[in-house]
Design a protein around this motif. Structure first.
Motif, PDB file in Angstrom:
ATOM      1  N   ASN A   1       0.841  -1.174   0.000  1.00 50.42           N
ATOM      2  CA  ASN A   1       0.000   0.000   0.000  1.00 50.42           C
ATOM      3  C   ASN A   1       0.889   1.241   0.000  1.00 50.42           C
ATOM      4  N   LYS A   2       0.201   2.397  -0.092  1.00 52.43           N
ATOM      5  CA  LYS A   2       0.954   3.648  -0.240  1.00 52.43           C
ATOM      6  C   LYS A   2       2.025   3.789   0.836  1.00 52.43           C
ATOM      7  N   GLY A   3       1.636   3.521   2.103  1.00 48.42           N
ATOM      8  CA  GLY A   3       2.567   3.770   3.206  1.00 48.42           C
ATOM      9  C   GLY A   3       3.745   2.825   3.184  1.00 48.42           C
ATOM     10  N   SER A   4       3.461   1.538   2.978  1.00 49.30           N
ATOM     11  CA  SER A   4       4.542   0.561   3.061  1.00 49.30           C
ATOM     12  C   SER A   4       5.501   0.730   1.892  1.00 49.30           C
ATOM     13  N   VAL A   5       4.946   0.938   0.680  1.00 48.46           N
ATOM     14  CA  VAL A   5       5.826   1.079  -0.475  1.00 48.46           C
ATOM     15  C   VAL A   5       6.675   2.340  -0.342  1.00 48.46           C
ATOM     16  N   TRP A   6       6.041   3.426   0.087  1.00 44.99           N
ATOM     17  CA  TRP A   6       6.793   4.683   0.182  1.00 44.99           C
ATOM     18  C   TRP A   6       7.887   4.585   1.235  1.00 44.99           C
ATOM     19  N   LEU A   7       7.565   4.071   2.418  1.00 45.59           N
ATOM     20  CA  LEU A   7       8.587   3.980   3.459  1.00 45.59           C
ATOM     21  C   LEU A   7       9.666   2.964   3.104  1.00 45.59           C
TER      22      LEU A   7
ATOM     23  N   PHE B   1      10.685   2.508   0.059  1.00 46.13           N
ATOM     24  CA  PHE B   1      11.513   3.280  -0.868  1.00 46.13           C
ATOM     25  C   PHE B   1      12.416   4.233  -0.111  1.00 46.13           C
ATOM     26  N   VAL B   2      11.864   4.888   0.934  1.00 48.84           N
ATOM     27  CA  VAL B   2      12.668   5.813   1.747  1.00 48.84           C
ATOM     28  C   VAL B   2      13.801   5.070   2.429  1.00 48.84           C
TER      29      VAL B   2
ATOM     30  N   PHE C   1       9.491  -0.871   4.818  1.00 51.46           N
ATOM     31  CA  PHE C   1       8.247  -1.492   4.379  1.00 51.46           C
ATOM     32  C   PHE C   1       7.449  -1.967   5.582  1.00 51.46           C
TER      33      PHE C   1
ATOM     34  N   GLY D   1       6.094   0.970   7.560  1.00 51.25           N
ATOM     35  CA  GLY D   1       5.024   1.594   6.791  1.00 51.25           C
ATOM     36  C   GLY D   1       3.737   0.813   6.877  1.00 51.25           C
TER      37      GLY D   1
END
Lengths: 83, 92
Positions: free
Chosen positions: B18-24, B26-27, B59, B62
Protein backbone atom coordinates in the motif's frame (compact mmCIF):
# COMPACT_ATOMS: atom_id res chain seq x y z
CA UNK A 1 51.05 9.71 25.73
CA UNK A 2 52.73 7.48 23.17
CA UNK A 3 49.45 5.61 22.71
CA UNK A 4 47.70 8.94 22.13
CA UNK A 5 50.29 9.95 19.54
CA UNK A 6 49.91 6.60 17.77
CA UNK A 7 46.12 7.08 17.70
CA UNK A 8 46.54 10.56 16.24
CA UNK A 9 48.80 9.21 13.53
CA UNK A 10 46.30 6.42 12.76
CA UNK A 11 43.63 9.05 12.31
CA UNK A 12 45.87 10.64 9.71
CA UNK A 13 46.34 13.82 11.68
CA UNK A 14 50.10 13.49 11.75
CA UNK A 15 50.50 16.58 9.62
CA UNK A 16 48.29 18.72 11.90
CA UNK A 17 49.79 20.12 15.09
CA UNK A 18 48.01 18.61 18.10
CA UNK A 19 46.35 21.27 20.26
CA UNK A 20 48.79 21.41 23.12
CA UNK A 21 49.65 17.94 24.32
CA UNK A 22 46.44 17.33 26.26
CA UNK A 23 45.37 13.84 25.16
CA UNK A 24 42.38 12.24 26.75
CA UNK A 25 42.21 8.50 26.99
CA UNK A 26 39.35 7.11 24.98
CA UNK A 27 37.65 3.75 25.01
CA UNK A 28 37.19 3.92 21.27
CA UNK A 29 39.71 3.26 18.58
CA UNK A 30 39.10 4.74 15.17
CA UNK A 31 40.07 2.57 12.23
CA UNK A 32 39.60 3.18 8.55
CA UNK A 33 36.76 1.04 7.26
CA UNK A 34 37.90 -1.67 4.89
CA UNK A 35 35.22 -2.08 2.23
CA UNK A 36 37.25 -4.60 0.23
CA UNK A 37 36.71 -7.37 2.80
CA UNK A 38 33.02 -7.97 3.50
CA UNK A 39 31.91 -8.07 7.09
CA UNK A 40 30.34 -11.49 6.65
CA UNK A 41 28.72 -11.47 10.09
CA UNK A 42 27.01 -8.18 9.27
CA UNK A 43 25.91 -9.48 5.88
CA UNK A 44 24.50 -12.68 7.39
CA UNK A 45 22.68 -10.74 10.13
CA UNK A 46 21.24 -8.27 7.61
CA UNK A 47 19.93 -10.98 5.29
CA UNK A 48 18.56 -13.14 8.09
CA UNK A 49 16.84 -10.15 9.73
CA UNK A 50 15.31 -9.15 6.38
CA UNK A 51 14.09 -12.69 5.73
CA UNK A 52 12.64 -12.92 9.27
CA UNK A 53 10.86 -9.56 8.89
CA UNK A 54 9.36 -10.53 5.53
CA UNK A 55 8.25 -13.92 6.85
CA UNK A 56 6.64 -12.29 9.89
CA UNK A 57 4.95 -9.62 7.77
CA UNK A 58 3.48 -12.06 5.26
CA UNK A 59 2.35 -14.42 8.03
CA UNK A 60 0.73 -11.54 9.94
CA UNK A 61 -1.04 -10.31 6.80
CA UNK A 62 -2.43 -13.77 6.04
CA UNK A 63 -3.61 -14.14 9.65
CA UNK A 64 -5.23 -10.70 9.53
CA UNK A 65 -7.18 -11.62 6.38
CA UNK A 66 -8.36 -14.90 7.91
CA UNK A 67 -9.35 -13.19 11.16
CA UNK A 68 -11.24 -10.45 9.32
CA UNK A 69 -13.17 -12.99 7.23
CA UNK A 70 -13.96 -15.02 10.36
CA UNK A 71 -15.27 -11.98 12.22
CA UNK A 72 -17.34 -10.93 9.22
CA UNK A 73 -18.94 -14.36 9.15
CA UNK A 74 -19.57 -14.28 12.91
CA UNK A 75 -21.13 -10.82 12.74
CA UNK A 76 -23.55 -11.93 10.01
CA UNK A 77 -23.34 -8.43 8.53
CA UNK A 78 -26.30 -7.19 10.60
CA UNK A 79 -25.09 -3.57 10.61
CA UNK A 80 -25.31 -2.15 7.12
CA UNK A 81 -24.13 1.42 7.84
CA UNK A 82 -20.65 0.75 9.12
CA UNK A 83 -18.33 -1.33 6.96
CA UNK B 1 -2.93 2.57 24.69
CA UNK B 2 -2.07 -0.35 22.46
CA UNK B 3 -0.66 0.34 19.04
CA UNK B 4 -3.34 -1.84 17.44
CA UNK B 5 -6.25 -2.81 19.73
CA UNK B 6 -7.96 -6.12 19.16
CA UNK B 7 -11.01 -4.52 17.51
CA UNK B 8 -8.70 -3.33 14.73
CA UNK B 9 -8.69 -6.92 13.51
CA UNK B 10 -12.37 -6.53 12.58
CA UNK B 11 -11.32 -4.10 9.88
CA UNK B 12 -10.33 -5.33 6.42
CA UNK B 13 -6.53 -5.47 6.50
CA UNK B 14 -4.85 -3.12 4.04
CA UNK B 15 -3.12 -4.78 1.07
CA UNK B 16 0.48 -5.73 1.73
CA UNK B 17 1.70 -3.25 -0.90
CA UNK B 18 0.00 0.00 0.00
CA UNK B 19 0.95 3.65 -0.24
CA UNK B 20 2.57 3.77 3.21
CA UNK B 21 4.54 0.56 3.06
CA UNK B 22 5.83 1.08 -0.48
CA UNK B 23 6.79 4.68 0.18
CA UNK B 24 8.59 3.98 3.46
CA UNK B 25 10.30 0.97 1.91
CA UNK B 26 11.51 3.28 -0.87
CA UNK B 27 12.67 5.81 1.75
CA UNK B 28 14.57 3.08 3.55
CA UNK B 29 16.24 2.06 0.30
CA UNK B 30 17.18 5.69 -0.43
CA UNK B 31 18.70 6.06 3.02
CA UNK B 32 20.86 2.97 2.34
CA UNK B 33 21.96 4.59 -0.92
CA UNK B 34 22.68 7.82 0.96
CA UNK B 35 24.76 5.85 3.46
CA UNK B 36 26.74 4.49 0.51
CA UNK B 37 27.23 8.00 -0.78
CA UNK B 38 28.37 9.40 2.55
CA UNK B 39 30.92 6.62 2.99
CA UNK B 40 32.27 7.02 -0.51
CA UNK B 41 31.11 3.62 -1.75
CA UNK B 42 29.57 2.93 -5.18
CA UNK B 43 26.02 4.13 -4.61
CA UNK B 44 23.98 1.35 -6.20
CA UNK B 45 26.30 -1.64 -6.29
CA UNK B 46 27.64 -1.54 -2.72
CA UNK B 47 26.04 -2.89 0.42
CA UNK B 48 23.14 -4.70 -1.21
CA UNK B 49 22.45 -6.45 2.10
CA UNK B 50 22.13 -3.02 3.72
CA UNK B 51 19.80 -1.78 0.96
CA UNK B 52 17.57 -4.83 1.36
CA UNK B 53 17.53 -4.52 5.15
CA UNK B 54 16.70 -0.80 5.19
CA UNK B 55 14.01 -1.26 2.54
CA UNK B 56 12.51 -4.15 4.48
CA UNK B 57 12.45 -2.24 7.75
CA UNK B 58 10.85 0.75 6.01
CA UNK B 59 8.25 -1.49 4.38
CA UNK B 60 7.47 -3.15 7.71
CA UNK B 61 7.13 0.13 9.62
CA UNK B 62 5.02 1.59 6.79
CA UNK B 63 2.65 -1.34 6.84
CA UNK B 64 2.15 -1.14 10.62
CA UNK B 65 1.61 2.62 10.46
CA UNK B 66 -0.98 2.26 7.68
CA UNK B 67 -2.84 -0.35 9.74
CA UNK B 68 -2.91 2.02 12.71
CA UNK B 69 -4.00 4.97 10.57
CA UNK B 70 -6.87 2.95 9.09
CA UNK B 71 -7.91 1.92 12.59
CA UNK B 72 -7.91 5.51 13.87
CA UNK B 73 -9.90 6.70 10.83
CA UNK B 74 -12.43 3.89 11.25
CA UNK B 75 -12.80 4.68 14.95
CA UNK B 76 -13.45 8.35 14.25
CA UNK B 77 -15.95 7.41 11.52
CA UNK B 78 -17.77 5.08 13.89
CA UNK B 79 -18.01 7.77 16.57
CA UNK B 80 -19.22 10.27 13.97
CA UNK B 81 -21.98 7.98 12.70
CA UNK B 82 -22.98 7.11 16.27
CA UNK B 83 -23.33 10.81 17.04
CA UNK B 84 -25.41 11.37 13.91
CA UNK B 85 -27.59 8.40 14.85
CA UNK B 86 -28.15 9.79 18.38
CA UNK B 87 -28.89 13.36 17.25
CA UNK B 88 -31.15 13.02 14.21
CA UNK B 89 -32.75 16.41 14.89
CA UNK B 90 -29.50 18.21 14.15
CA UNK B 91 -29.06 16.52 10.81
CA UNK B 92 -32.41 17.00 9.16
Amino acid sequence: MAAGLRAVRRWGLAAAAPPGLAFTRSAFVATKANNAQPNWLGVALAFSTSAALWAFLIKQHKEDVVEYERRKQARGHKCTECS
Amino acid sequence: MAFLPDEARSLPPPPLFNKGSVWLGFVGWLSALADNGFNQRPVLRAGVHRQILFATVGFFVGYQLVKRAEYVHAKVDRELFEYIRHHPVDFQ
